[in-house]
Design a protein around this motif. Structure first.
Motif, PDB file in Angstrom:
ATOM      1  N   PRO A 176       0.791  -1.351   0.130  1.00 33.24           N
ATOM      2  CA  PRO A 176       0.070  -0.097  -0.077  1.00 33.24           C
ATOM      3  C   PRO A 176       1.087   1.577   0.471  1.00 33.24           C
ATOM      4  CG  PRO A 176      -0.229  -1.173   2.063  1.00 33.24           C
ATOM      5  CD  PRO A 176       0.819  -2.087   1.042  1.00 33.24           C
ATOM      6  N   ILE A 177       0.622   1.981  -0.536  1.00 30.22           N
ATOM      7  CA  ILE A 177       1.140   3.263  -0.794  1.00 30.22           C
ATOM      8  C   ILE A 177       0.087   4.651  -0.650  1.00 30.22           C
ATOM      9  CG2 ILE A 177       1.862   5.406  -2.233  1.00 30.22           C
ATOM     10  CD1 ILE A 177       2.753   2.756  -4.284  1.00 30.22           C
ATOM     11  N   ARG A 178       0.294   5.159   0.514  1.00 28.89           N
ATOM     12  CA  ARG A 178      -0.433   6.521   1.204  1.00 28.89           C
ATOM     13  C   ARG A 178      -0.750   7.604  -0.053  1.00 28.89           C
ATOM     14  NH1 ARG A 178      -0.698   7.787   6.197  1.00 28.89           N
ATOM     15  NH2 ARG A 178      -1.604  10.669   6.743  1.00 28.89           N
ATOM     16  N   TRP A 179      -1.898   7.986   0.288  1.00 27.18           N
ATOM     17  CA  TRP A 179      -2.899   8.689  -0.664  1.00 27.18           C
ATOM     18  C   TRP A 179      -1.920  10.117  -1.252  1.00 27.18           C
ATOM     19  CZ3 TRP A 179      -6.310   9.397  -4.275  1.00 27.18           C
ATOM     20  CH2 TRP A 179      -6.457  10.364  -4.919  1.00 27.18           C
ATOM     21  N   ALA A 180      -1.403  10.055  -0.386  1.00 25.98           N
ATOM     22  CA  ALA A 180      -0.762  11.283  -0.552  1.00 25.98           C
ATOM     23  C   ALA A 180       0.408  11.744  -1.686  1.00 25.98           C
ATOM     24  CB  ALA A 180       0.078  12.338   0.581  1.00 25.98           C
ATOM     25  N   ASN A 181       0.566  10.637  -1.878  1.00 25.46           N
ATOM     26  CA  ASN A 181       2.264  10.119  -2.415  1.00 25.46           C
ATOM     27  C   ASN A 181       1.660   9.954  -3.853  1.00 25.46           C
ATOM     28  OD1 ASN A 181       3.953  10.524  -0.117  1.00 25.46           O
ATOM     29  ND2 ASN A 181       4.143   8.146   0.276  1.00 25.46           N
ATOM     30  N   VAL A 182       0.316   9.537  -4.054  1.00 25.99           N
ATOM     31  CA  VAL A 182      -0.493   8.594  -5.329  1.00 25.99           C
ATOM     32  C   VAL A 182      -0.290  10.202  -5.669  1.00 25.99           C
ATOM     33  CG1 VAL A 182      -2.074   7.536  -6.503  1.00 25.99           C
ATOM     34  CG2 VAL A 182      -1.575   6.679  -3.758  1.00 25.99           C
ATOM     35  N   VAL A 183      -1.050  10.809  -5.201  1.00 29.94           N
ATOM     36  CA  VAL A 183      -1.433  12.116  -5.546  1.00 29.94           C
ATOM     37  C   VAL A 183      -0.484  12.768  -6.415  1.00 29.94           C
ATOM     38  CG1 VAL A 183      -2.385  14.555  -5.553  1.00 29.94           C
ATOM     39  CG2 VAL A 183      -3.591  12.561  -4.684  1.00 29.94           C
TER      40      VAL A 183
END
Length: 209
Positions: free
Chosen positions: A37-44
């Motif tokens: 899993p990758i944190r949403w902030a990093n995905v954005v």
């Protein structure tokens, strides 16, 4: 064990067994390569960087151009992983459009293209390519009235794209597995960029999902 079981299923076609085995191995590889899993902030952040990079490139470089400017504005080119289905009633030009997409990709952009025809023989398909690309009347290609000048024009025109990265497969009784198997082989050997199937309703079921 899994692949051995696939091979023992009664009535299994070799292409289907190979295709399912490749799907299974690809799935295992994907599971191994993904990092969790990758944190949403990093995905954005990654997404914005991707959008910014896309905006800096013209349409033709964002994906394979369809050759139709207005359509490219909606699709922003044909991208890896996309499935685009062209649907319409019989006789309105779906096959013609498929030929034009293949010409735009392989002849003009140099994108390795696989054209599957489940309805026409490869010679009939080639006649459509020649007629469309070199503005040569299709009815002349299907007649016996070609003059020496016509042959000279055809030879000179065809020489322009003799090395085009285009493969035409008119093998009958294709299944999804056999189409996938061919596409994977060409991806390995020639970095295949686009697969066109004309037409989907004639793909045969392998009897298994």
């Amino acid at each position: 064990i899994r692949m051995s079981q696939l091979a023992r299923i009664p009535g299994s076609l070799p292409a289907d067994v190979v295709g399912q085995a490749q799907d299974w191995l690809t799935g295992l590889a994907d599971q191994t390569l993904r990092g969790g899993p990758i944190r949403w902030a990093n995905v954005v952040d990654d997404t914005f960087e991707s959008i910014e990079a896309d905006q800096a490139r013209p349409y033709a470089e964002r994906g394979i151009s369809t050759g139709l400017i207005d359509l490219d504005k909606y699709l922003t080119g044909l991208k890896p992983g996309q499935l685009v289905i062209v649907a319409a009633r019989p006789g309105v030009g779906k096959s013609v459009m498929a030929v034009n997409l293949a010409r735009a990709a392989s002849f003009r952009q140099g994108a390795p293209t696989l054209f599957h025809s489940l309805e026409m023989h490869r010679v009939e398909i080639a006649k459509r390519f020649i007629s469309a690309e070199y503005s040569f009347p299709l009815d002349k290609l299907t007649s016996v009235e070609l003059s020496d000048d016509d042959w000279a024009i055809l030879a000179k025109s065809a020489a322009k794209h003799v090395d085009a990265p285009l493969w035409i497969d008119d093998t009958p009784h294709q299944t999804l597995s056999s189409i996938r198997s061919t596409a994977r082989r060409l991806k390995r050997t020639d970095d295949l960029g686009l697969v066109i199937v004309d037409y989907l309703q004639l793909i045969e079921s392998s009897g298994r999902s």
